[in-house]
Design a protein around this motif. Structure first.
Motif, short mmCIF file in Angstrom:
data_model
loop_
_atom_site.label_atom_id
_atom_site.label_comp_id
_atom_site.label_asym_id
_atom_site.label_seq_id
_atom_site.Cartn_x
_atom_site.Cartn_y
_atom_site.Cartn_z
N ASP A 155 -55.13 -11.46 -1.28
CA ASP A 155 -54.28 -12.57 -0.83
C ASP A 155 -54.44 -13.73 -1.81
O ASP A 155 -55.25 -14.63 -1.61
CB ASP A 155 -54.68 -13.00 0.58
N TYR A 191 -41.04 -12.95 -6.38
CA TYR A 191 -41.25 -12.35 -5.06
C TYR A 191 -39.91 -11.89 -4.48
O TYR A 191 -38.89 -12.57 -4.66
CB TYR A 191 -41.90 -13.36 -4.10
N PRO A 192 -39.90 -10.76 -3.79
CA PRO A 192 -38.66 -10.28 -3.16
C PRO A 192 -38.32 -11.11 -1.93
O PRO A 192 -39.12 -11.91 -1.44
CB PRO A 192 -39.01 -8.84 -2.80
N ALA A 193 -37.12 -10.89 -1.43
CA ALA A 193 -36.72 -11.53 -0.17
C ALA A 193 -37.67 -11.09 0.93
O ALA A 193 -38.23 -9.99 0.91
CB ALA A 193 -35.29 -11.15 0.18
N SER A 194 -37.89 -11.97 1.91
CA SER A 194 -38.82 -11.67 2.99
C SER A 194 -38.24 -12.15 4.32
O SER A 194 -37.28 -12.92 4.36
CB SER A 194 -40.17 -12.34 2.73
N GLY A 195 -38.86 -11.71 5.39
CA GLY A 195 -38.35 -12.03 6.71
C GLY A 195 -39.25 -12.96 7.50
O GLY A 195 -40.31 -13.37 7.04
N THR A 196 -38.79 -13.28 8.71
CA THR A 196 -39.48 -14.11 9.70
C THR A 196 -39.89 -15.48 9.16
O THR A 196 -41.08 -15.76 9.00
CB THR A 196 -40.72 -13.38 10.27
N THR A 198 -35.84 -15.06 7.59
CA THR A 198 -35.30 -14.45 6.38
C THR A 198 -35.25 -15.48 5.26
O THR A 198 -34.71 -16.57 5.44
CB THR A 198 -33.91 -13.87 6.64
N LYS A 199 -35.82 -15.11 4.10
CA LYS A 199 -35.85 -16.01 2.94
C LYS A 199 -35.39 -15.24 1.71
O LYS A 199 -35.70 -14.05 1.58
CB LYS A 199 -37.27 -16.54 2.72
N SER A 201 -35.11 -14.23 -2.42
CA SER A 201 -36.14 -13.91 -3.41
C SER A 201 -36.57 -15.17 -4.16
O SER A 201 -35.91 -16.22 -4.10
CB SER A 201 -35.61 -12.87 -4.39
N THR A 202 -37.67 -15.04 -4.90
CA THR A 202 -38.24 -16.15 -5.67
C THR A 202 -38.20 -15.82 -7.14
O THR A 202 -38.68 -14.76 -7.56
CB THR A 202 -39.69 -16.41 -5.25
#
Length: 217
Positions: A155, A191-196, A198-199, A201-202
């Motif tokens: 992490d 970073y890829p798109a992510s959820g919770t 939804t966001k 990508s970076t």
């Protein structure tokens, strides 16, 4: 309703061709001359009125460029490494061949950039970022970034770092952004798109260069 392509354009004026004057000039010639000049001055008034009016800046064609990267970037410890910007988002007189920000027109430019930094090491580490112009270091441009140790194994610590500079550029000059690290676990990440929630990508790197002014006389 479709918008006219001319609504955000200035129509350039062209000096009119004046009618030939008879000798001696007569009333018809003077009327024709007045009509031609009146039309020309009306065009000039319209041109300057649009520029000087509210939101007149929308008519100006100012050089700019926006570039980004969507790949992870690594470096060798204590080694100057150029930031990569493989994606051209916008370009008008500013290009980024080989990730070198190159201007077609001389002027003062505002360079802004940000990097998504990650440290996976179990100790605090440093990153340095600086600028080169035409292959030569720009005095005073180095920024030193202190990255905290990872939060837990697997992490990493994360941060976005960025700033901006005014740079004086001649036509065809180029700027490069370099970085170095004190430990191989310090990287620049996408970073890829992510959820919770939804966001999107970076990007690992985002850089823009905008024309500010002509060079001082």
């Amino acid at each position: 309703m479709a918008t006219s392509p001319l609504i955000n354009r200035l129509i350039p004026t062209v000096a009119p061709r004046l009618p030939s004057s008879p000798q001696p000039p007569d009333q018809l010639y003077l009327q024709q001359l007045n009509n031609v000049l009146r039309l020309y001055f009306n065009q000039i008034d319209g041109l300057l009125g649009n520029l000087a009016g509210g939101q007149g800046g929308r008519f100006l064609n100012i050089p700019y460029g926006a570039f980004s990267s969507y790949v992870d970037q690594t470096a060798v410890v204590n080694t100057a490494t150029k930031l990569l910007m493989a994606t051209t988002d916008f370009s008008n007189g500013v290009t980024a061949p080989s990730s070198s920000l190159t201007v077609a027109n001389a002027g003062i430019y505002n360079l802004q950039f940000s990097v998504q930094v990650e440290n996976a090491d179990n100790a605090p580490q440093d990153m340095f970022i600086w600028l080169k112009q035409n292959g030569t270091d720009i005095l005073g441009s180095t920024g030193k970034i202190g990255m905290p140790a990872h939060k837990n194994p697997g992490d990493p610590s994360h941060d976005i770092k960025g700033w901006n500079y005014f740079v004086s550029m001649n036509a065809n000059d180029y700027i490069e952004i370099y970085w170095s690290i004190t430990n191989i676990n310090v990287t620049i990440q996408t970073y890829p798109a992510s959820g919770t929630p939804t966001k999107p990508s970076t990007a690992s790197v985002v850089a823009t260069m905008s024309f500010v002014s002509t060079l001082p006389a």
